[in-house]
Design a protein around this motif. Structure first.
Motif, PDB file in Angstrom:
ATOM      1  N   TYR A 109     -11.489  41.465  69.784  1.00  0.00           N
ATOM      2  CA  TYR A 109     -11.587  42.852  69.314  1.00  0.00           C
ATOM      3  C   TYR A 109     -11.841  42.852  67.800  1.00  0.00           C
ATOM      4  CZ  TYR A 109      -9.791  44.397  73.858  1.00  0.00           C
ATOM      5  OH  TYR A 109      -9.628  44.654  75.208  1.00  0.00           O
ATOM      6  N   HIS A 110     -12.889  43.558  67.398  1.00  0.00           N
ATOM      7  CA  HIS A 110     -13.308  43.614  65.998  1.00  0.00           C
ATOM      8  C   HIS A 110     -12.948  44.976  65.403  1.00  0.00           C
ATOM      9  CE1 HIS A 110     -15.809  39.965  66.551  1.00  0.00           C
ATOM     10  NE2 HIS A 110     -16.005  40.461  67.757  1.00  0.00           N
ATOM     11  N   SER A 111     -12.232  44.952  64.275  1.00  0.00           N
ATOM     12  CA  SER A 111     -11.811  46.193  63.626  1.00  0.00           C
ATOM     13  C   SER A 111     -12.066  46.100  62.118  1.00  0.00           C
ATOM     14  CB  SER A 111     -10.316  46.439  63.893  1.00  0.00           C
ATOM     15  OG  SER A 111      -9.542  45.443  63.246  1.00  0.00           O
ATOM     16  N   GLU A 112     -11.665  47.153  61.408  1.00  0.00           N
ATOM     17  CA  GLU A 112     -11.771  47.186  59.951  1.00  0.00           C
ATOM     18  C   GLU A 112     -10.409  47.521  59.357  1.00  0.00           C
ATOM     19  OE1 GLU A 112     -14.523  46.651  57.959  1.00  0.00           O
ATOM     20  OE2 GLU A 112     -15.666  46.092  59.753  1.00  0.00           O
ATOM     21  N   LEU A 113      -9.925  46.669  58.452  1.00  0.00           N
ATOM     22  CA  LEU A 113      -8.676  46.961  57.758  1.00  0.00           C
ATOM     23  C   LEU A 113      -8.965  47.830  56.536  1.00  0.00           C
ATOM     24  CD1 LEU A 113      -6.702  43.581  57.743  1.00  0.00           C
ATOM     25  CD2 LEU A 113      -6.044  45.715  58.877  1.00  0.00           C
ATOM     26  N   PRO A 114      -8.166  48.874  56.294  1.00  0.00           N
ATOM     27  CA  PRO A 114      -8.384  49.744  55.145  1.00  0.00           C
ATOM     28  C   PRO A 114      -8.446  48.958  53.835  1.00  0.00           C
ATOM     29  CG  PRO A 114      -6.715  50.667  56.599  1.00  0.00           C
ATOM     30  CD  PRO A 114      -7.008  49.275  57.105  1.00  0.00           C
ATOM     31  N   GLU A 115      -9.502  49.182  53.071  1.00  0.00           N
ATOM     32  CA  GLU A 115      -9.700  48.589  51.749  1.00  0.00           C
ATOM     33  C   GLU A 115      -9.831  47.063  51.783  1.00  0.00           C
ATOM     34  OE1 GLU A 115      -6.694  49.935  49.070  1.00  0.00           O
ATOM     35  OE2 GLU A 115      -6.985  52.049  49.536  1.00  0.00           O
ATOM     36  N   ILE A 116      -9.978  46.477  52.955  1.00  0.00           N
ATOM     37  CA  ILE A 116     -10.099  45.024  53.064  1.00  0.00           C
ATOM     38  C   ILE A 116     -11.391  44.636  53.754  1.00  0.00           C
ATOM     39  CG2 ILE A 116      -9.134  42.950  54.146  1.00  0.00           C
ATOM     40  CD1 ILE A 116      -6.376  44.069  53.575  1.00  0.00           C
ATOM     41  N   GLY A 117     -11.593  45.155  54.951  1.00  0.00           N
ATOM     42  CA  GLY A 117     -12.812  44.834  55.678  1.00  0.00           C
ATOM     43  C   GLY A 117     -12.553  44.306  57.067  1.00  0.00           C
ATOM     44  N   ALA A 118     -13.445  43.478  57.547  1.00  0.00           N
ATOM     45  CA  ALA A 118     -13.428  43.027  58.935  1.00  0.00           C
ATOM     46  C   ALA A 118     -12.166  42.249  59.267  1.00  0.00           C
ATOM     47  CB  ALA A 118     -14.658  42.178  59.212  1.00  0.00           C
ATOM     48  N   PHE A 119     -11.638  42.527  60.456  1.00  0.00           N
ATOM     49  CA  PHE A 119     -10.453  41.828  60.959  1.00  0.00           C
ATOM     50  C   PHE A 119     -10.557  41.806  62.477  1.00  0.00           C
ATOM     51  CE2 PHE A 119      -5.770  41.961  62.063  1.00  0.00           C
ATOM     52  CZ  PHE A 119      -5.537  40.630  61.745  1.00  0.00           C
ATOM     53  N   SER A 120     -10.363  40.633  63.069  1.00  0.00           N
ATOM     54  CA  SER A 120     -10.508  40.525  64.519  1.00  0.00           C
ATOM     55  C   SER A 120      -9.433  39.626  65.103  1.00  0.00           C
ATOM     56  CB  SER A 120     -11.896  39.994  64.893  1.00  0.00           C
ATOM     57  OG  SER A 120     -12.040  38.650  64.489  1.00  0.00           O
ATOM     58  N   GLY A 121      -9.281  39.701  66.419  1.00  0.00           N
ATOM     59  CA  GLY A 121      -8.320  38.868  67.106  1.00  0.00           C
ATOM     60  C   GLY A 121      -8.543  38.932  68.605  1.00  0.00           C
ATOM     61  N   SER A 122      -7.935  37.965  69.320  1.00  0.00           N
ATOM     62  CA  SER A 122      -8.128  37.864  70.770  1.00  0.00           C
ATOM     63  C   SER A 122      -6.784  37.883  71.492  1.00  0.00           C
ATOM     64  CB  SER A 122      -8.881  36.579  71.126  1.00  0.00           C
ATOM     65  OG  SER A 122     -10.162  36.562  70.554  1.00  0.00           O
ATOM     66  N   PRO A 123      -6.341  39.031  71.953  1.00  0.00           N
ATOM     67  CA  PRO A 123      -5.120  39.078  72.765  1.00  0.00           C
ATOM     68  C   PRO A 123      -5.293  38.230  74.022  1.00  0.00           C
ATOM     69  CG  PRO A 123      -5.802  41.286  72.092  1.00  0.00           C
ATOM     70  CD  PRO A 123      -6.922  40.361  71.753  1.00  0.00           C
ATOM     71  N   ASP A 124      -4.214  37.593  74.461  1.00  0.00           N
ATOM     72  CA  ASP A 124      -4.311  36.751  75.660  1.00  0.00           C
ATOM     73  C   ASP A 124      -4.751  37.560  76.873  1.00  0.00           C
ATOM     74  OD1 ASP A 124      -3.559  34.546  74.238  1.00  0.00           O
ATOM     75  OD2 ASP A 124      -1.473  34.563  74.886  1.00  0.00           O
ATOM     76  N   LEU A 125      -4.112  38.705  77.087  1.00  0.00           N
ATOM     77  CA  LEU A 125      -4.458  39.518  78.256  1.00  0.00           C
ATOM     78  C   LEU A 125      -4.076  40.973  78.009  1.00  0.00           C
ATOM     79  CD1 LEU A 125      -5.472  39.312  81.286  1.00  0.00           C
ATOM     80  CD2 LEU A 125      -3.060  39.442  81.904  1.00  0.00           C
ATOM     81  N   VAL A 126      -4.997  41.871  78.316  1.00  0.00           N
ATOM     82  CA  VAL A 126      -4.733  43.306  78.258  1.00  0.00           C
ATOM     83  C   VAL A 126      -4.937  43.887  79.655  1.00  0.00           C
ATOM     84  CG1 VAL A 126      -5.306  45.508  77.179  1.00  0.00           C
ATOM     85  CG2 VAL A 126      -5.571  43.393  75.868  1.00  0.00           C
ATOM     86  N   ASP A 127      -3.881  44.447  80.229  1.00  0.00           N
ATOM     87  CA  ASP A 127      -3.975  45.135  81.520  1.00  0.00           C
ATOM     88  C   ASP A 127      -4.317  46.589  81.224  1.00  0.00           C
ATOM     89  OD1 ASP A 127      -3.439  46.575  83.902  1.00  0.00           O
ATOM     90  OD2 ASP A 127      -2.047  45.035  84.583  1.00  0.00           O
ATOM     91  N   ILE A 128      -5.589  46.910  81.366  1.00  0.00           N
ATOM     92  CA  ILE A 128      -6.070  48.236  80.969  1.00  0.00           C
ATOM     93  C   ILE A 128      -5.447  49.322  81.832  1.00  0.00           C
ATOM     94  CG2 ILE A 128      -8.118  49.659  80.596  1.00  0.00           C
ATOM     95  CD1 ILE A 128      -7.941  47.136  78.817  1.00  0.00           C
TER      96      ILE A 128
END
Length: 292
Positions: A109-128
């Protein structure tokens, strides 16, 4: 920085990765076969070669000094210490192949941190469908008490924030635009119910919900009692926590400054120090710091 040396165990002869592979090929590296050594080197290399990238693991590392030294200086590993991490990596790889219906395993999942920029990570599992987020942890022994360890609560909440604030997700080598409602509903739960750490040891798995205790009124109206509720941080708190931690840890890389030893890790007195790949270098620096 690169992994420059391999040992069978602490104090043993230091080999280059190529030499270790050759020894394993000829059956001269103890219990470790060529295939095991090759796979372990491949699994270990990823995070150590990540340079100054700030990941969820970096944000929540109990000893950031260790993480910093592994990222910035050449280091030596030993195979017996690498085994536990490799076993967890293998387990994650198998689980990723068998995600359940309405679930997303290892999506980035790719996001933007306020005043910093790109930040991403991969959760092991998301049960939608059920609004659940899982983090699998292979440990020596599952927690005796039904309580998630504090740094794992942090990891779960960082990943929850990432999922909710992502604009794009990379899943099975394809990028999906989460600003499109019908796409978003496939990758982001409508509402979160629980964040769960699944601890695993040789005896089996133990899922534990991250919780906090709050005071609620008793039914008879006389006083209050404790009740467990899911430990899901508010967006405001999560954003502030992530930004502050990110800026703090990014600062050490920018200044090329070795972080201080965390409380409890002095003189390598913490149990985790026994598993540290840079403990010798850390001790050298600690002695220099103590004696000027």
């Amino acid at each position: 920085m690169p992994l420059v040396g391999i040992q069978l165990g602490p104090g043993d002869e230091v080999l280059t990765p190529d030499e270790a592979l050759e020894r394993a090929r000829t059956g001269d590296l103890g219990e470790f076969t060529y295939e095991l050594v090759a796979a372990m080197l491949d699994a270990t290399g990823g995070d150590h070669h990540a340079g100054e990238n700030i990941s969820t693991t970096v944000l929540t590392a109990k000893c950031f000094r260790s993480t910093y030294l592994e990222r910035t200086e050449p280091f030596i590993e030993n195979l017996r210490r690498m085994w536990a991490a490799f076993r967890g990596t293998m387990f994650h790889g198998r689980l990723e192949q068998y995600e359940g219906p309405d679930s997303i395993a290892e999506g980035r999942y790719h996001s933007e941190l306020p005043e910093i920029g790109a930040f991403s990570g991969s959760p092991d599992l998301v049960d939608i469908g059920r609004g659940l987020l899982y983090d699998y942890k292979f440990v020596k022994e599952v927690p005796r008490w039904d309580k998630v360890w504090p740094d794992h609560i942090e990891q779960l909440n960082i990943n929850r924030w990432l999922v909710d604030h992502a604009h794009t997700v990379t899943y099975r080598d394809e990028d999906f635009d989460l600003t499109v409602p019908e796409v978003r509903s496939r990758f982001v739960p409508f509402e979160w119910q629980e964040l769960i750490a699944v601890y695993m040891d040789d005896r089996g798995p133990k899922p534990i919900m991250a919780f906090e205790s709050i005071d609620v009124p008793k039914k008879d109206g006389k006083g209050t009692k404790k009740q467990r509720v899911p430990a899901i941080w508010s967006d405001e708190y999560a954003t502030d926590w992530i930004v502050k931690q990110y800026q703090d840890r990014r600062g050490y890389f920018d200044r090329q400054e070795v972080p201080a030893i965390p409380a409890g890790f002095e003189a390598q007195g913490h149990p985790l120090c026994g598993f540290c790949a840079v403990k010798e270098r850390c001790r050298e620096l600690e002695l220099e710091e103590l004696h000027g």
